[in-house]
Enzyme design. Structure first.
Site, PDB file in Angstrom:
ATOM      1  N   ASP A  45      24.806  33.217 -16.771  1.00 43.23           N
ATOM      2  CA  ASP A  45      23.508  33.813 -17.083  1.00 43.23           C
ATOM      3  C   ASP A  45      23.376  35.178 -16.406  1.00 43.23           C
ATOM      4  OD1 ASP A  45      20.585  33.195 -18.090  1.00 43.23           O
ATOM      5  OD2 ASP A  45      20.402  34.084 -16.094  1.00 43.23           O
TER       6      ASP A  45
ATOM      7  N   CYS B 292       0.827  -1.205   0.000  1.00 39.92           N
ATOM      8  CA  CYS B 292       0.000   0.000   0.000  1.00 39.92           C
ATOM      9  C   CYS B 292       0.863   1.257   0.000  1.00 39.92           C
ATOM     10  CB  CYS B 292      -0.891   0.043   1.254  1.00 39.92           C
ATOM     11  SG  CYS B 292      -1.979  -1.365   1.462  1.00 39.92           S
TER      12      CYS B 292
END
Length: 491
Positions: free
Chosen positions: A447, A41
C-alpha cells in the site's frame, strides 16, 4: 497493573485488585462468580464485594454459566463489553466466535461450526474449554440468553418475538429456560424493570454496545466518511448510518453514534423483523472492532521504536471493519490504483445502477448494497473505469455465486489463496479485505500510504516493509492503521 489475561489461568490477585477498583478497563476480561449467591457479575458491579473466599474468577460469561451460575440482575453481564478475542494462541476459537456471530451454528449446530473450521467437533470442544472455559454449546446458549435478556429489559418487543429473535425453538422452551436460570418468567423480569414509555411499532430498536476504552471514535468516523458509498452509507453529525440486508432478504437501516455517557456506542436498528436483531448487533460490533482489547495491542506497538510515538500519540485506534465480504471486496477492487475519492464515486455509480431501492428512505440512505446476482446482470460499460476492472468485479461475483469464494467461514489462508486465484486480484487486495473482515494480522505491505508514512525513517520497498512488520505481529493490521493515520491519509 498488568491487564488480566483472558485464559483459563487467571491470576486471582490481579483479578481481585481490578474487581475492588471497579475499573471499567477490565470489564469483560473476566467475570466474578459468587459461591454463596450462585450468581456471576462483571468487574464493575456496584454491589458490595463479597468475601474473597467466596469468589471464583472465570475468563468468560459462558464459563460462569458452565459452572451453574446465573447472571447478576444488577450489573447485567449481557450488557458488558464482551470477551476479548485477540489471543494469538486461539485463532480457531476467534474464527469460531465470528462464525457464531454470523449465525453459522444456529441451524446446523456445533457439527457445522466444526466443519467450517476444518476440525472435528471433539477438537473444537477441547479448544473452547481451554481458551473460554466453556463448551461451544454453552457459549451459543449464553449468547442467546444475553440477547433475550437485553430485549426483555430494553424493549417492549412481544415476548414471543423475543424468543424468536434470540434463537429459541419455542416460547415454551424460552419460558422454561428463564424460569430455571432466574427463578422468574420473562414476563416477571420485564415487569420488574419496566420504565419509560412503551415502544411504538415504528420506533427503532436501541442497543448499547460497550467497549474497552480507549476508542478513537472520531478517527474511526473519518475513515468511514471518506469511503461512505452514496445512497448506502453516510457519516454526519458524529454518527454512522447505513442500509443493510440479511440472508433472509430482510432490509433495514442502522445508525451508530457514541453514547452520551460511558464507554459505549449506541446502535439504532430500524427493521420490521426482530429475528434479525442478533446478527445486526454482532455485525455492528465487528464493524467498529468493539471486541478488541486495546491494552495488549498498545503495550506491544508502543514498545516498538518505529511505531511507539504514533501509538502513544493516537491511543484507541481500531481496525475499521466491513459489513459484508462481497461489498468490501468490490470496494477494494474499485480502489486499485485510484484515489479514495475516486473509488467512492465509482462505488456510488455501481450502487445507483445495481443496488435495489429501499422501500423506505432515511436521510440520504435509499438503496441496498448490490448482490452478486445484481452486479452480474448489470452492464458496467457505462461506468467510467477500465474494462479489466469491470471484468474482475464480474469474476468475483461469479466466484461468490458458485461457492468458490466464501468470506465468513473460510480460513484466512484459504480465503487469501482463492482471492489470488481470481484474475485482477493481487496481494494488496487480498490483505486489505482480510484486514477489513477482522483478521488482526493482515498487512497490505504494498500500500502506497504505508510505504510513504512519515512514521518510517525511510521509504522502504514492500518487501522491506513486510520484513519490518514481523516485529508487529500478531497485530499488523493495527500497525497499518497507525501508519496510515501518521500520514494524515488513509489507503
Amino acid at each position: 497493573m498488568s491487564p488480566v489475561a483472558t485464559s483459563k489461568a487467571l491470576d486471582p490477585t490481579l483479578c481481585q485488585r481490578a474487581y475492588r477498583s471497579r475499573d471499567s478497563r477490565f470489564d469483560g476480561r473476566f467475570f466474578i462468580g459468587v459461591g454463596t449467591t450462585g450468581i456471576y457479575c462483571r468487574p464493575v458491579c456496584p454491589v458490595k464485594p463479597p468475601k474473597p473466599e467466596n469468589i471464583v474468577f472465570y475468563p468468560t460469561a459462558a464459563a460462569a454459566a458452565e459452572a451453574g451460575l446465573r447472571p447478576c440482575l444488577r450489573c447485567r453481564p449481557e450488557t458488558g463489553a464482551g470477551t476479548p478475542d485477540w489471543s494469538a494462541a486461539s485463532s480457531k476459537v476467534n474464527r469460531a466466535l465470528r462464525l457464531i456471530g454470523e449465525g453459522v451454528a444456529e441451524e446446523g449446530g456445533v457439527a457445522v461450526l466444526a466443519e467450517a473450521l476444518d476440525i472435528s467437533a471433539r477438537h473444537l470442544h477441547r479448544l473452547f474449554i481451554e481458551h473460554l472455559g466453556a463448551t461451544p454449546v454453552t457459549v451459543i446458549r449464553t449468547r442467546r440468553l444475553h440477547l433475550a435478556k437485553r430485549l426483555i429489559d430494553d424493549t417492549d418487543l412481544r415476548l414471543a418475538d423475543v424468543a424468536y429473535a434470540a434463537g429459541f425453538g419455542s416460547v415454551r422452551r424460552f419460558n422454561a429456560t428463564f424460569q430455571d436460570l432466574y427463578g422468574r418468567t420473562p414476563g416477571e423480569l420485564r415487569r420488574a424493570r419496566r420504565h419509560g414509555r412503551v415502544r411504538a411499532d415504528e420506533d427503532p430498536f436501541v442497543f448499547r454496545l460497550s467497549y474497552r476504552p480507549p476508542l478513537d471514535w472520531h478517527r474511526m468516523l473519518d475513515f468511514f466518511a471518506l469511503r461512505a458509498t452514496p445512497g448506502i452509507e453516510e457519516v454526519r453529525e458524529c454518527s454512522y448510518r447505513r442500509s443493510f440486508r440479511l440472508g433472509d432478504g430482510q432490509a433495514g437501516i442502522l445508525t451508530v453514534r457514541h453514547a452520551s455517557s460511558g464507554d459505549a456506542l449506541e446502535l439504532e436498528i430500524h427493521s420490521s423483523e426482530p429475528a434479525a436483531l442478533l446478527r445486526v448487533v454482532d455485525k455492528a460490533r465487528r464493524l467498529f472492532d468493539l471486541s478488541a482489547d486495546p491494552a495488549p495491542i498498545a503495550d506491544h506497538l508502543s514498545a516498538d521504536p518505529t511505531l511507539g510515538h504514533a501509538a502513544r500519540r493516537m491511543p484507541g485506534l481500531r481496525v475499521p471493519g466491513a459489513w459484508d465480504g462481497f461489498e468490501v471486496t468490490i470496494r477494494a477492487i474499485l480502489g486499485q490504483q485510484v484515489s479514495v475519492k475516486g473509488a467512492t464515486t465509482l462505488a456510488g455509480r455501481i450502487a445507483e445502477r445495481c443496488g435495489e431501492a429501499l422501500p423506505f428512505c432515511c436521510g440520504a440512505i435509499g438503496r441496498l448494497s448490490p448482490t452478486p446476482e445484481q452486479l452480474l446482470s448489470t452492464n458496467l460499460a457505462k461506468i467510467d473505469m477500465p474494462g479489466s476492472r469491470a471484468d474482475t468485479l464480474k469474476r468475483v461475483a461469479e466466484a461468490v455465486l458458485d461457492g468458490t469464494l466464501v468470506f465468513d467461514s473460510a480460513r484466512p489462508d484459504v480465503l487469501r489463496s482463492r482471492m489470488l486465484a481470481i484474475a485482477g486480484i493481487g496481494e494488496w487486495t487480498a490483505q486489505y479485505v482480510a484486514m477489513r473482515l477482522g483478521e488482526p494480522d493482515a498487512f497490505p505491505a504494498s500500500d502506497l500510504g504505508l510505504l510513504k508514512s512519515p512514521a518510517l525513517a525511510q521509504r522502504p520497498t514492500p518487501k522491506q516493509l513486510l520484513e519490518q512488520a514481523e516485529a508487529w505481529r500478531p497485530w499488523r493490521a493495527y500497525a497499518a492503521v497507525l501508519l496510515w493515520h501518521a500520514t494524515g491519509e488513509t489507503p
